[in-house]
Design a protein around this motif. Structure first.
Motif, mmCIF file in Angstrom:
data_model
loop_
_atom_site.group_PDB
_atom_site.id
_atom_site.type_symbol
_atom_site.label_atom_id
_atom_site.label_comp_id
_atom_site.label_asym_id
_atom_site.label_seq_id
_atom_site.Cartn_x
_atom_site.Cartn_y
_atom_site.Cartn_z
ATOM 1 N N GLY A 79 5.541 -2.294 -5.111
ATOM 2 C CA GLY A 79 5.626 -2.440 -3.662
ATOM 3 C C GLY A 79 5.744 -3.892 -3.236
ATOM 4 N N ALA A 80 4.964 -4.786 -3.873
ATOM 5 C CA ALA A 80 5.054 -6.211 -3.555
ATOM 6 C C ALA A 80 6.417 -6.774 -3.941
ATOM 7 N N LEU A 81 6.949 -6.337 -5.082
ATOM 8 C CA LEU A 81 8.262 -6.806 -5.525
ATOM 9 C C LEU A 81 9.358 -6.375 -4.554
ATOM 10 N N VAL A 82 9.293 -5.126 -4.094
ATOM 11 C CA VAL A 82 10.286 -4.644 -3.133
ATOM 12 C C VAL A 82 10.180 -5.417 -1.815
ATOM 13 N N ALA A 83 8.947 -5.672 -1.364
ATOM 14 C CA ALA A 83 8.762 -6.398 -0.112
ATOM 15 C C ALA A 83 9.273 -7.830 -0.212
ATOM 16 N N LEU A 84 9.115 -8.454 -1.380
ATOM 17 C CA LEU A 84 9.607 -9.819 -1.565
ATOM 18 C C LEU A 84 11.123 -9.860 -1.709
ATOM 19 N N ALA A 85 11.681 -8.878 -2.419
ATOM 20 C CA ALA A 85 13.124 -8.890 -2.667
ATOM 21 C C ALA A 85 13.919 -8.424 -1.456
ATOM 22 N N PHE A 86 13.350 -7.493 -0.692
ATOM 23 C CA PHE A 86 14.056 -6.954 0.464
ATOM 24 C C PHE A 86 13.152 -7.026 1.692
ATOM 25 N N PRO A 87 12.903 -8.235 2.198
ATOM 26 C CA PRO A 87 12.002 -8.378 3.354
ATOM 27 C C PRO A 87 12.583 -7.714 4.589
ATOM 28 N N LEU A 88 11.725 -7.021 5.334
ATOM 29 C CA LEU A 88 12.124 -6.353 6.560
ATOM 30 C C LEU A 88 11.663 -7.174 7.756
ATOM 31 N N PRO A 89 12.364 -7.067 8.882
ATOM 32 C CA PRO A 89 11.905 -7.775 10.081
ATOM 33 C C PRO A 89 10.567 -7.227 10.544
ATOM 34 N N SER A 90 9.802 -8.074 11.182
ATOM 35 C CA SER A 90 8.476 -7.666 11.644
ATOM 36 C C SER A 90 8.584 -6.568 12.690
ATOM 37 N N VAL A 135 0.840 -1.214 0.000
ATOM 38 C CA VAL A 135 0.000 0.000 0.000
ATOM 39 C C VAL A 135 0.868 1.255 0.000
ATOM 40 N N VAL A 136 1.892 1.274 0.865
ATOM 41 C CA VAL A 136 2.778 2.438 0.930
ATOM 42 C C VAL A 136 3.500 2.628 -0.402
ATOM 43 N N GLY A 137 3.964 1.524 -0.996
ATOM 44 C CA GLY A 137 4.639 1.617 -2.289
ATOM 45 C C GLY A 137 3.733 2.167 -3.370
ATOM 46 N N ALA A 138 2.471 1.731 -3.373
ATOM 47 C CA ALA A 138 1.531 2.235 -4.370
ATOM 48 C C ALA A 138 1.263 3.730 -4.179
ATOM 49 N N VAL A 139 1.108 4.164 -2.909
ATOM 50 C CA VAL A 139 0.857 5.585 -2.638
ATOM 51 C C VAL A 139 2.042 6.435 -3.086
ATOM 52 N N ILE A 140 3.249 6.005 -2.727
ATOM 53 C CA ILE A 140 4.447 6.768 -3.107
ATOM 54 C C ILE A 140 4.602 6.808 -4.625
ATOM 55 N N TRP A 141 4.332 5.681 -5.292
ATOM 56 C CA TRP A 141 4.464 5.628 -6.748
ATOM 57 C C TRP A 141 3.498 6.598 -7.431
ATOM 58 N N VAL A 142 2.248 6.624 -6.950
ATOM 59 C CA VAL A 142 1.263 7.539 -7.532
ATOM 60 C C VAL A 142 1.653 8.989 -7.276
#
Length: 219
Positions: free
Chosen positions: A66-77, A41-48
């Motif tokens: 955003g999904a691609l970034v989250a999958l490629a660079f997962p952050l700790p919970s 969601v954050v990635g989509a907002v920033i992209w728009v």
């Protein structure tokens, strides 16, 4: 009798363990996909916002990115549960976009107007939430608004320190605090759990939204 019962129990446990083992990879994938939605969601907002054009193509490409970034660079919970509410999310995005456009015009006018430079200042803003996720997101959204820079973030006390380009034009220190806490409130109403909203006085025990403390009327 006892031996037979024990054997049946062991067999049942074995079957249950085998079933759990077979479902475990699917559950892991499901949890991972579910955990992607905040970054998506954050990635989509920033992209728009970067494109400056609210269209289906930009929204879908922002979600995919955003999904691609989250999958490629997962952050700790961050250890924070959340609940996505479409209505409050739309209000959050719409108000943030309008604030972004308005602040951009104000900064541009400040740069070209025939007047002395505005007087800036530092403002400390105590936030409501103690969640690292919501504090960091509030700081990130605040820093994206032209004319406002996050100088420091006191995580232990939940205090955000901002430098404002035109302090008087922003309503003074109290105006900056009010607008920043209003941004945090919209963020919480869009993503915080019902328990968190009740604790902060933004919802009643049944989960219905109420006006924030110190304000009149419904949100």
């Amino acid at each position: 009798m006892t031996g037979t019962g024990s054997g049946a129990d062991e067999s049942a446990h074995t079957d249950a363990d085998a079933e759990q083992q077979s479902e475990r990879p699917w559950r892991r994938r499901a949890r991972r996909l579910t955990a992607l939605w905040p970054t998506t969601v954050v990635g989509a907002v920033i992209w728009v916002l970067l494109w400056g054009d609210l269209s289906w193509a930009n929204v879908l490409s922002g979600v995919a990115l955003g999904a691609l970034v989250a999958l490629a660079f997962p952050l700790p919970s961050a250890g924070t549960d959340g609940t996505l509410r479409p209505g409050p999310l739309a209000r959050l995005v719409g108000r943030f976009a309008s604030d972004l456009v308005l602040a951009s015009f104000q900064v541009a006018w400040t740069a070209v107007r025939p007047a002395p430079p505005p007087r800036g200042g530092l403002v400390s803003v105590p936030l409501r939430s103690t969640s690292d996720l919501f504090i960091a997101t509030t700081a990130g959204l605040s820093s994206m608004v032209p004319g406002t820079v996050v100088i420091d973030l006191d995580r232990s006390d939940g205090i955000l320190r901002l430098h404002v380009l035109d302090l008087a034009g922003s309503g003074g220190p109290e105006g900056v605090r009010e607008s920043t806490r209003a941004l945090e409130e919209r963020l919480l109403r869009a993503f915080a759990t019902r328990t968190e909203l009740v604790r902060l006085g933004l919802a009643d025990p049944s989960g219905h939204p109420v006006a924030s403390p110190g304000k009149e009327g419904q949100p």
